[in-house]
Design a protein around this motif. Structure first.
Motif, PDB file in Angstrom:
ATOM      1  N   UNK A 121       0.837  -1.211   0.000  1.00 33.10           N
ATOM      2  CA  UNK A 121       0.000   0.000   0.000  1.00 33.10           C
ATOM      3  C   UNK A 121       0.866   1.253   0.000  1.00 33.10           C
ATOM      4  N   UNK A 122       1.946   1.242   0.780  1.00 30.34           N
ATOM      5  CA  UNK A 122       2.836   2.399   0.829  1.00 30.34           C
ATOM      6  C   UNK A 122       3.457   2.668  -0.538  1.00 30.34           C
ATOM      7  N   UNK A 123       3.884   1.609  -1.224  1.00 29.73           N
ATOM      8  CA  UNK A 123       4.457   1.784  -2.556  1.00 29.73           C
ATOM      9  C   UNK A 123       3.431   2.365  -3.529  1.00 29.73           C
ATOM     10  N   UNK A 124       2.216   1.864  -3.476  1.00 30.00           N
ATOM     11  CA  UNK A 124       1.180   2.382  -4.365  1.00 30.00           C
ATOM     12  C   UNK A 124       0.895   3.856  -4.097  1.00 30.00           C
ATOM     13  N   UNK A 125       0.869   4.224  -2.818  1.00 26.84           N
ATOM     14  CA  UNK A 125       0.669   5.627  -2.466  1.00 26.84           C
ATOM     15  C   UNK A 125       1.835   6.465  -2.979  1.00 26.84           C
ATOM     16  N   UNK A 126       3.064   5.985  -2.753  1.00 32.44           N
ATOM     17  CA  UNK A 126       4.258   6.733  -3.177  1.00 32.44           C
ATOM     18  C   UNK A 126       4.304   6.918  -4.688  1.00 32.44           C
ATOM     19  N   UNK A 127       3.783   5.937  -5.425  1.00 27.91           N
ATOM     20  CA  UNK A 127       3.836   6.012  -6.886  1.00 27.91           C
ATOM     21  C   UNK A 127       2.569   6.612  -7.490  1.00 27.91           C
ATOM     22  N   UNK A 128       1.740   7.221  -6.648  1.00 31.01           N
ATOM     23  CA  UNK A 128       0.647   8.033  -7.157  1.00 31.01           C
ATOM     24  C   UNK A 128      -0.686   7.359  -7.353  1.00 31.01           C
ATOM     25  N   UNK A 129      -0.944   6.250  -6.674  1.00 30.68           N
ATOM     26  CA  UNK A 129      -2.260   5.613  -6.787  1.00 30.68           C
ATOM     27  C   UNK A 129      -3.344   6.543  -6.245  1.00 30.68           C
TER      28      UNK A 129
END
Length: 319
Positions: A237-245
């Motif tokens: 989830x953190x990666x998705x948030x960081x990459x603009x989800x």
């Protein structure tokens, strides 16, 4: 009588199918191709080179031989991971993207077998990193499912489509709406592949910005939603948030899983706390870089090393 005719037709159809899968005796290249395949199967490079020094065998280099599923010598080398034989065949003009009856290329076979050295050799020889358009799967989807980070990295480095879609019929339901490489790497628990795909430009809102998909399915499943459903954990989830989800897009599904509770809390926090200016700038710059290898694009920018690391997501927030 009608039933008898139908049964006869079915038997004829089955016989025809089997005849297509078996080598034709009248094929003048069959014997030579089988000899090449035998040499490759034994990884006998010397014999293979001797055979290919003869014109009749060179003419048969792209022929199919074998029972059941006829294959080319190059496909045999890729499937078995016999690199030296594969290189000899390529040097003598083997067709790099030849198809078998399953519409699989030698590259797809090498990826399935996790033969990294053969994958690299085929890509350098010009193999299509996306495999065949007639195959339901693709090399990237296969590598993401198997968690083969090294193979996946090479495919992406040579320009494979990062958001490749499995070929599904137009009437497919939303159960198949989110089966791209990013989704597959998440549900199979391959975090390193998941991050690599995002680093190479995978869309964190996969499918949910696709007009054709939205025309058929009004609310397709987002990657965030599927990660929550499968309890993938906060790292995803953190990666998705960081990459603009789009954190407002998924429908939240709550269960009693500790992993999901932590991930859900992170998502809810992202909904009320806007991204920092640094984080938004990083997203904008990465979107601007259209090269398949975004790291190479970042390295070309006239920026301090610390900022380059930040753009590559290899360092924490600067502010």
């Amino acid at each position: 009588m009608i039933l008898g005719q139908a049964a006869n037709m079915s038997l004829m159809d089955i016989s025809k199918i089997f005849s297509l899968l078996q080598p034709k005796e009248e094929d003048e290249h069959s014997e030579q191709c089988q000899a090449l395949n035998n040499a490759v199967s034994r990884d006998d490079v010397i014999l293979l080179s001797e055979l290919l020094s003869q014109g009749s065998y060179r003419k048969s280099i792209n022929a199919l031989s074998g029972w059941g599923v006829p294959v080319t010598p190059l496909r045999t080398a890729a499937a078995l991971g016999h690199l030296r034989c594969l290189e000899v065949l390529l040097d003598h003009g083997a067709e790099v993207d030849s198809l078998d009856v399953k519409a699989q290329t030698p590259l797809f076979t090498a990826v399935s077998g996790k033969h990294l050295d053969c994958v690299v050799a085929l890509l350098k020889a010009g193999a299509d990193p996306n495999g065949s358009q007639y195959n339901n799967c693709s090399p990237v989807l296969t590598a993401a499912r198997e968690g083969d980070i090294d193979v996946l990295r090479e495919l992406l480095r040579f320009g494979a489509e990062v958001d490749v879609k499995p070929k599904v019929p137009e009437w497919a339901t939303n159960a198949t709406a989110c089966r791209g490489p990013l989704y597959i790497s998440a549900v199979y628990g391959h975090l390193d592949c998941f991050k690599l795909l995002l680093l190479h430009g995978a869309n964190p809102n996969y499918n949910c910005t696709d007009e054709k998909m939205l025309a058929r399915i009004k609310q397709p499943k987002t990657v965030v939603e599927m990660c929550l459903r499968y309890g993938c954990g906060v790292e995803y989830i953190q990666l998705l948030i960081d990459f603009g989800a789009d954190v407002y897009l998924p429908t939240l599904i709550v269960d009693k899983s500790t992993k999901q509770n932590e991930a859900l809390a992170l998502l809810l926090k992202a909904r009320v706390c806007p991204k920092t200016l640094m984080a938004q700038t990083r997203l904008s710059i990465r979107r601007y870089l259209t090269l398949p290898d975004k790291e190479a694009g970042i390295d070309s920018l006239d920026l301090p090393p610390m900022l380059r690391k930040y753009l590559k997501h290899s360092t924490a927030e600067l502010l």
